[in-house]
Design an enzyme around this catalytic site. Structure first.
Site, short mmCIF file in Angstrom:
data_model
loop_
_atom_site.label_atom_id
_atom_site.label_comp_id
_atom_site.label_asym_id
_atom_site.label_seq_id
_atom_site.Cartn_x
_atom_site.Cartn_y
_atom_site.Cartn_z
N LYS A 1 0.98 -1.43 0.14
CA LYS A 1 0.26 0.11 -0.08
C LYS A 1 1.05 1.33 0.11
CE LYS A 1 -3.91 1.95 0.43
NZ LYS A 1 -3.52 2.89 -0.64
N LYS B 1 5.13 2.00 -2.74
CA LYS B 1 5.13 3.38 -3.43
C LYS B 1 5.59 3.59 -4.69
CE LYS B 1 4.56 7.53 -1.30
NZ LYS B 1 3.93 7.85 -0.22
N ASN C 1 -2.33 19.27 0.08
CA ASN C 1 -3.16 18.45 0.66
C ASN C 1 -2.94 18.21 2.42
OD1 ASN C 1 -4.40 15.82 2.09
ND2 ASN C 1 -5.29 15.60 0.22
N LYS D 1 4.94 2.15 8.74
CA LYS D 1 3.73 3.14 8.94
C LYS D 1 2.55 2.24 9.43
CE LYS D 1 3.61 6.87 6.34
NZ LYS D 1 3.70 7.53 5.27
N THR E 1 -4.84 12.70 6.75
CA THR E 1 -3.61 12.65 7.23
C THR E 1 -3.14 13.70 8.17
OG1 THR E 1 -2.68 11.95 4.84
CG2 THR E 1 -1.25 12.82 6.20
P1 NAD Z 1 0.59 18.09 -2.30
O1 NAD Z 1 1.38 17.95 -3.79
O2 NAD Z 1 -0.81 18.35 -2.16
O3 NAD Z 1 1.32 19.36 -1.47
C1 NAD Z 1 2.93 19.54 -1.28
C2 NAD Z 1 2.84 20.96 -0.93
O4 NAD Z 1 4.34 21.06 -0.60
C3 NAD Z 1 2.54 21.96 -2.01
O5 NAD Z 1 2.17 23.09 -1.56
C4 NAD Z 1 4.10 22.50 -2.68
O6 NAD Z 1 3.96 23.77 -3.07
C5 NAD Z 1 4.90 22.37 -1.43
N1 NAD Z 1 6.32 22.41 -1.85
C6 NAD Z 1 7.03 21.54 -2.48
N2 NAD Z 1 8.25 21.75 -2.25
C7 NAD Z 1 8.45 22.44 -1.33
C8 NAD Z 1 9.50 23.23 -0.79
N3 NAD Z 1 10.62 22.98 -1.16
N4 NAD Z 1 9.11 24.10 0.32
C9 NAD Z 1 8.08 24.49 0.63
N5 NAD Z 1 6.99 23.86 0.20
C10 NAD Z 1 7.15 23.01 -0.90
O7 NAD Z 1 1.23 16.68 -1.38
P2 NAD Z 1 0.59 16.23 -0.09
O8 NAD Z 1 -0.22 15.26 -0.52
O9 NAD Z 1 0.16 17.23 0.71
O10 NAD Z 1 2.06 15.63 0.52
C11 NAD Z 1 2.99 16.35 1.33
C12 NAD Z 1 4.00 15.46 2.29
O11 NAD Z 1 3.01 14.71 2.79
C13 NAD Z 1 4.71 14.42 1.38
O12 NAD Z 1 5.94 14.12 1.89
C14 NAD Z 1 3.99 13.28 1.21
O13 NAD Z 1 4.63 12.03 0.92
C15 NAD Z 1 3.42 13.14 2.61
N6 NAD Z 1 2.25 12.30 2.87
C16 NAD Z 1 0.98 12.83 2.42
C17 NAD Z 1 -0.02 12.08 2.41
C18 NAD Z 1 -1.64 12.21 1.91
O14 NAD Z 1 -2.56 11.57 2.35
N7 NAD Z 1 -1.54 13.38 0.88
C19 NAD Z 1 -0.23 11.04 3.35
C20 NAD Z 1 1.15 10.54 3.99
C21 NAD Z 1 2.29 11.42 3.75
#
Ligand code: NAD
Length: 415
Positions: free
Chosen positions: A66, A102, A217, A90, A186
């Site tokens: 997953k 992944k 997100n 996790k 999350t």
């Molecule tokens: P997303 O694409 O929705 O958002 C990413 C955000 O980070 C955007 O606002 C982007 O502009 C910003 N960003 C990118 N590079 C940056 C930088 N150098 N400095 C500051 N901001 C920056 O992605 P997401 O789903 O919110 O995921 C973000 C993190 O959370 C990732 O590491 C992802 O693996 C982790 N994560 C997400 C989920 C989920 O359900 N979405 C679950 C577990 C972990």
């Protein structure tokens, strides 16, 4: 050092503390399967362009692999291996019956038209169709992928196999079999864990300033949730930079403004009395809690000593390097590790899979009621491990995960 090497370092450290059997450590240090695919698509200018895609299936002793699929220009195999390994850990931290995987495509999706993005997404599923499925491997969104992309993936998989199994992918829009509460899950999970810690430490929201890196997100929902709880959100950022507002900012206003203007830096005066800062400045800005919700390797040995927050919540995967971890620990900064703090997302993805397989859907309230005890139990177990082994919360989270995985691997056999 690659991201996967960082992950192995974390695993090895925890294994040593808990005295994990060498055979189990060896198995958990290697992904079970690595898939690399070429994805040719016809671009809008008529030319064919080939993109590289990956899927890493780390471990499935607890259940189907997953994990999300990332679209980013800096994706590489070592990164995907690390992210897949963290997924196994996790799922085990929260004790859900899923393994870790992944995926990723090397692409900046912002440079593609909607048609090109859909083509690329469908081609990826075409290439991995025999390796995924609700009983085998279940992708989900990650950085730069969203509900629309999950809907295309689900549609392509069902069309290719002539089957109706929408549990093949989670994070789908509600109208395509998604779950209530998935989008915010999350952050919701991170907030549930944080509330347990805040209760223990007697932290009052009204007196606590929060900075959030990343406004996608995970980050934007966290800003909304913590804002609603009364925390003072003083800084937010995205890939273009950040804003810092001494007096606090209005999170829903930033969310609306970002949708309109494309970046939070344009919301400087609209949502509070703010000044623009760089992402580097944001990490060391004055605050009590730093929420990392962007990408990996953000707090490093270069800037860790300058972090002013006393708490870091890792909603992103791997935002703090192992070297930075040591500096933060010495400075009494408590890091709530990714494999615990952001596990709410995969937990509600698990709920989505269960609902899809049952063909019976839950209310938002039911999702909430089921998420909360899982997150609290996971935190309590990690907390117990922290006390038992006198180690950091990250080490305790890995110990909690590997302890469960070890029992499963030994009971089932892995020869
Ligand atoms: P997303 O694409 O929705 O958002 C990413 C955000 O980070 C955007 O606002 C982007 O502009 C910003 N960003 C990118 N590079 C940056 C930088 N150098 N400095 C500051 N901001 C920056 O992605 P997401 O789903 O919110 O995921 C973000 C993190 O959370 C990732 O590491 C992802 O693996 C982790 N994560 C997400 C989920 C989920 O359900 N979405 C679950 C577990 C972990």
């Amino acid at each position: 050092m690659s991201l996967f090497e960082n992950t192995l370092k974390q695993i090895n450290e925890a294994a040593e503390i808990m005295n994990l059997e060498e055979d189990i450590l060896t198995i958990l240090s290697h992904p079970k399967r690595i898939i690399q695919v070429s994805l040719p698509i016809r671009m809008d200018d008529g030319k064919v362009k080939v993109f590289d895609g990956f899927r890493v299936q780390h471990n499935d002793v607890a259940g189907p692999f997953k994990g999300g699929i990332r679209y980013h220009q800096q994706v590489d195999m070592e990164e995907v291996k690390a992210l897949a390994t963290w997924m196994t850990m996790k799922c085990s931290v929260v004790g859900i019956p899923l393994g870790g995987g992944k995926g990723g495509i090397i692409v900046d999706p912002k440079t593609l038209s909607t048609r090109e993005l859909e083509q690329l997404t469908r081609r990826y599923i075409n290439r991995v169709q025999h390796n995924i499925g609700p009983d085998m491997d279940v992708p989900a969104p990650d950085v730069n992928t969203n509900g629309q992309i999950m809907a295309w993936m689900t549609d392509e998989y069902m069309k290719l196999g002539n089957i109706n199994r929408r549990g093949v992918v989670t994070g789908k829009p509600l109208e395509c079999g998604g779950s209530e509460g998935r989008a915010a899950a999350t952050s919701q999970g991170g907030s549930i864990v944080w509330e347990e810690i805040a209760k223990e430490k007697g932290i009052k929201p009204g007196e606590t300033r929060v900075v959030i890196q990343g406004f996608g997100n995970a980050g934007s929902h966290m800003a909304r949730i913590m804002g609603e709880q009364g925390y003072k959100i003083v800084g937010v950022s995205d890939s273009k930079g950040g804003v810092y507002c001494e007096e606090g900012l209005d999170a829903p206003c930033v969310l609306k403004c970002k949708v309109e203007k494309g970046t939070v830096i344009e919301c400087e005066s609209q949502c509070g009395s703010c000044k623009q800062i760089t992402n580097e400045e944001l990490i060391t800005a004055d605050c009590d809690i730093l929420v990392l919700a962007a990408l990996e390797n953000q707090v490093t040995e270069e800037n860790a000593a300058n972090v002013k927050a006393k708490y870091i919540i890792e909603l992103a995967n791997g935002p703090v390097t192992p070297e930075a971890d040591k500096i933060l620990e010495k400075n009494d900064v408590l890091v709530i590790p990714d494999i615990l703090a952001n596990a709410g997302g995969v937990t509600v993805s698990y709920f989505e899979l269960v609902q899809n397989e049952a063909g019976y859907y839950w209310s938002a309230d039911k999702v909430q009621r089921r998420l909360k005890p899982i997150m609290i139990k996971a935190y309590q177990r990690v907390s117990e491990m922290m006390q038992e082994y006198k180690c950091s919360m990250r080490q305790a989270a890995f110990i909690s995960a590997m302890d469960r995985l070890s029992v499963m691997l030994k009971t089932r056999g892995f020869e």
